[in-house]
Write a protein that holds these residues in place. Sequence first.
Motif, PDB file in Angstrom:
ATOM      1  N   LEU A  81       0.272  -0.407  -0.753  1.00 15.31           N
ATOM      2  CA  LEU A  81      -0.048  -0.628   0.663  1.00 15.31           C
ATOM      3  C   LEU A  81      -0.964   0.484   1.185  1.00 15.31           C
ATOM      4  CD1 LEU A  81       0.369  -2.342   3.164  1.00 15.31           C
ATOM      5  CD2 LEU A  81       2.528  -1.147   3.590  1.00 15.31           C
ATOM      6  N   ALA A  82      -0.689   1.723   0.790  1.00 13.37           N
ATOM      7  CA  ALA A  82      -1.555   2.832   1.220  1.00 13.37           C
ATOM      8  C   ALA A  82      -2.980   2.625   0.687  1.00 13.37           C
ATOM      9  CB  ALA A  82      -0.986   4.164   0.744  1.00 13.37           C
ATOM     10  N   MET A  83      -3.079   2.154  -0.553  1.00 16.99           N
ATOM     11  CA  MET A  83      -4.416   1.895  -1.134  1.00 16.99           C
ATOM     12  C   MET A  83      -5.136   0.797  -0.357  1.00 16.99           C
ATOM     13  SD  MET A  83      -3.535   1.689  -5.163  1.00 16.99           S
ATOM     14  CE  MET A  83      -2.533   2.930  -5.942  1.00 16.99           C
ATOM     15  N   ALA A  84      -4.391  -0.270  -0.014  1.00 14.33           N
ATOM     16  CA  ALA A  84      -5.006  -1.401   0.702  1.00 14.33           C
ATOM     17  C   ALA A  84      -5.493  -0.959   2.083  1.00 14.33           C
ATOM     18  CB  ALA A  84      -3.996  -2.543   0.827  1.00 14.33           C
ATOM     19  N   ILE A  85      -4.747  -0.069   2.730  1.00 14.70           N
ATOM     20  CA  ILE A  85      -5.151   0.404   4.059  1.00 14.70           C
ATOM     21  C   ILE A  85      -6.409   1.280   3.945  1.00 14.70           C
ATOM     22  CG2 ILE A  85      -4.465   1.900   5.990  1.00 14.70           C
ATOM     23  CD1 ILE A  85      -1.591   0.821   5.599  1.00 14.70           C
ATOM     24  N   LYS A  86      -6.432   2.130   2.927  1.00 14.02           N
ATOM     25  CA  LYS A  86      -7.616   2.976   2.718  1.00 14.02           C
ATOM     26  C   LYS A  86      -8.842   2.119   2.475  1.00 14.02           C
ATOM     27  CE  LYS A  86      -5.838   7.408   1.533  1.00 14.02           C
ATOM     28  NZ  LYS A  86      -5.982   8.618   0.765  1.00 14.02           N
ATOM     29  N   ASN A  87      -8.623   1.026   1.790  1.00 11.75           N
ATOM     30  CA  ASN A  87      -9.739   0.112   1.504  1.00 11.75           C
ATOM     31  C   ASN A  87     -10.303  -0.502   2.784  1.00 11.75           C
ATOM     32  OD1 ASN A  87     -11.368  -1.191  -0.472  1.00 11.75           O
ATOM     33  ND2 ASN A  87     -10.283  -3.095   0.013  1.00 11.75           N
ATOM     34  N   LEU A  88      -9.493  -0.533   3.842  1.00 13.53           N
ATOM     35  CA  LEU A  88      -9.965  -1.056   5.136  1.00 13.53           C
ATOM     36  C   LEU A  88     -10.585   0.060   5.983  1.00 13.53           C
ATOM     37  CD1 LEU A  88      -6.945  -3.385   6.046  1.00 13.53           C
ATOM     38  CD2 LEU A  88      -9.163  -4.077   5.131  1.00 13.53           C
ATOM     39  N   GLY A  89     -10.720   1.245   5.392  1.00  9.98           N
ATOM     40  CA  GLY A  89     -11.396   2.343   6.079  1.00  9.98           C
ATOM     41  C   GLY A  89     -10.495   3.202   6.947  1.00  9.98           C
ATOM     42  N   HIS A  90      -9.161   3.113   6.742  1.00 11.19           N
ATOM     43  CA  HIS A  90      -8.235   3.955   7.520  1.00 11.19           C
ATOM     44  C   HIS A  90      -7.438   4.852   6.584  1.00 11.19           C
ATOM     45  CE1 HIS A  90      -8.708   2.135  11.542  1.00 11.19           C
ATOM     46  NE2 HIS A  90      -9.274   1.203  10.799  1.00 11.19           N
ATOM     47  N   ASN A  91      -7.040   6.008   7.101  1.00 14.96           N
ATOM     48  CA  ASN A  91      -6.299   6.940   6.256  1.00 14.96           C
ATOM     49  C   ASN A  91      -4.816   6.599   6.235  1.00 14.96           C
ATOM     50  OD1 ASN A  91      -8.431   8.462   5.393  1.00 14.96           O
ATOM     51  ND2 ASN A  91      -8.370   9.816   7.182  1.00 14.96           N
ATOM     52  N   ALA A  92      -4.275   6.552   5.035  1.00 11.08           N
ATOM     53  CA  ALA A  92      -2.842   6.281   4.901  1.00 11.08           C
ATOM     54  C   ALA A  92      -2.276   7.187   3.826  1.00 11.08           C
ATOM     55  CB  ALA A  92      -2.619   4.825   4.525  1.00 11.08           C
ATOM     56  N   GLN A  93      -1.025   7.604   4.024  1.00  6.16           N
ATOM     57  CA  GLN A  93      -0.341   8.404   3.001  1.00  6.16           C
ATOM     58  C   GLN A  93       1.017   7.787   2.764  1.00  6.16           C
ATOM     59  OE1 GLN A  93      -0.229  12.354   4.838  1.00  6.16           O
ATOM     60  NE2 GLN A  93      -1.710  13.067   3.311  1.00  6.16           N
TER      61      GLN A  93
END
Length: 425
Positions: A81-93
Amino acid sequence: MGLVVQKYGGSSVADAEGIKRVAKRIVEAKKNGHQVVAVVSAMGDTTDELIDLAEQVSPMPAGRELDMLLTAGERISMALLAMAIKNLGHNAQSFTGSQAGVITDSVHNKARIIDVTPGRIQASVDEGNIAIVAGFQGVSQDTKDITTLGRGGSDTTAVALAAALDAEVCEIYTDVDGVFTADPRVVKKARKIDWISFEDMLELAASGSKVLLHRCVEYARRYNIPIHVRSSFSGLQGTWVSSEPIKQGDKQVEQAIISGVAHDTSEAKITVVGVPDKPGEAASIFRAIADAEINIDMVVQNVSAASTGLTDITFTLPKTDGRKAIDALERTKAAIGFDSLRYDDQIGKISLVGAGMKTNPGVTADFFTALSDAGVNIELISTSEIRISVVTRKDDVQEAVRAVHTAFGLDSDSDEAVVYGGTGR
Ligand code: ADP
Ligand code: ASP
Ligand code: MG
């Protein structure tokens, strides 16, 4: 705008498409100005599959190792899920339960949260990240071992984090549009509830409505965290679970007389046959069960036969604890002095829940009439102020739930309840 905690269940993140859909929803909330902490469950039926796998290598896997195995499920979804969010241009950890500060006692497979120290999560969202937390897991304060919170425990993780982070709301995203008057998988005419009190929701959850876990509702009530249960597959408003009724327009939503019908087929019943009818016997039986860390549900003691001075005691418990309970009782058989044990896992429980029961006479009579009209035999009965439960044969449960739902006028006359995903496992 404040911080929201969102929890996504297994059916919402069942595959890559699901994870991408959830990532979009989370990013939407962030774009709307919220700080977002998302709690995730394992993908689809991963937890069940891991349990099956464990049982193939060992019939009674050690609790510590089972917890280690099961927490892997939530780790997979949190990282994806963190990877998918990063792929949308937002930072996730992403964070494990332990990293998120979920501290528990040391009872493996059903640990209780005793504290939440969410420093890393707060710091992460304050830096502008979306924090993703693995649900259902924590770390024991004493042993420092990894623990799990019991099946469905991600709900509890979400509410506990919402309380610790002083969130505005805890949103529980699942595969139905909210809490219904009965399980939509069983009653197609179930109605979505707009608002339900913590008290009624606690009883529904305790009676088997697995849409919310009992412990999660307990936690929410204690810290007064409003829960919004809704679908991750639709944009509809769901069900609000809170202390005070919500408003719709200028009108307060009214407290229903009967909130709903719950069912549960996860329990078994044990009858201790031929117990001497004297003080201390029941205490010894249930001490043995408690020492084995088993929670019981209903208890019934028959009147003793005058000729023998012996009685039978029947109780229900989770099927998963059946073996352990029988072993515990067999070990104390000589000391307690009963004749034999009977084990039956072909039972089901049906419960009617509603605060209006307190002031409306006849609810119990109507409930039993509905069951008898459906030809369902009652084996055990238990009641609280706002609930009546009966145990029946497992095969009768679905029919009984539908009959009671109709008898209490709960059937909707409009749309059928939608189930968007999940296997119902
Ligand atoms: P998740 O994977 O999102 O945690 P669960 O399977 O634990 O989802 O819970 C959602 C399921 O709960 C629904 O699919 C539904 O079958 C079941 N359920 C049981 N009782 C109810 C109820 N009264 N209202 C809504 N859903 C219910
Ligand atoms: N994955 C865990 C389970 O299936 C926890 C959860 O989904 O809440 O029980
Ligand atoms: Mg669940």
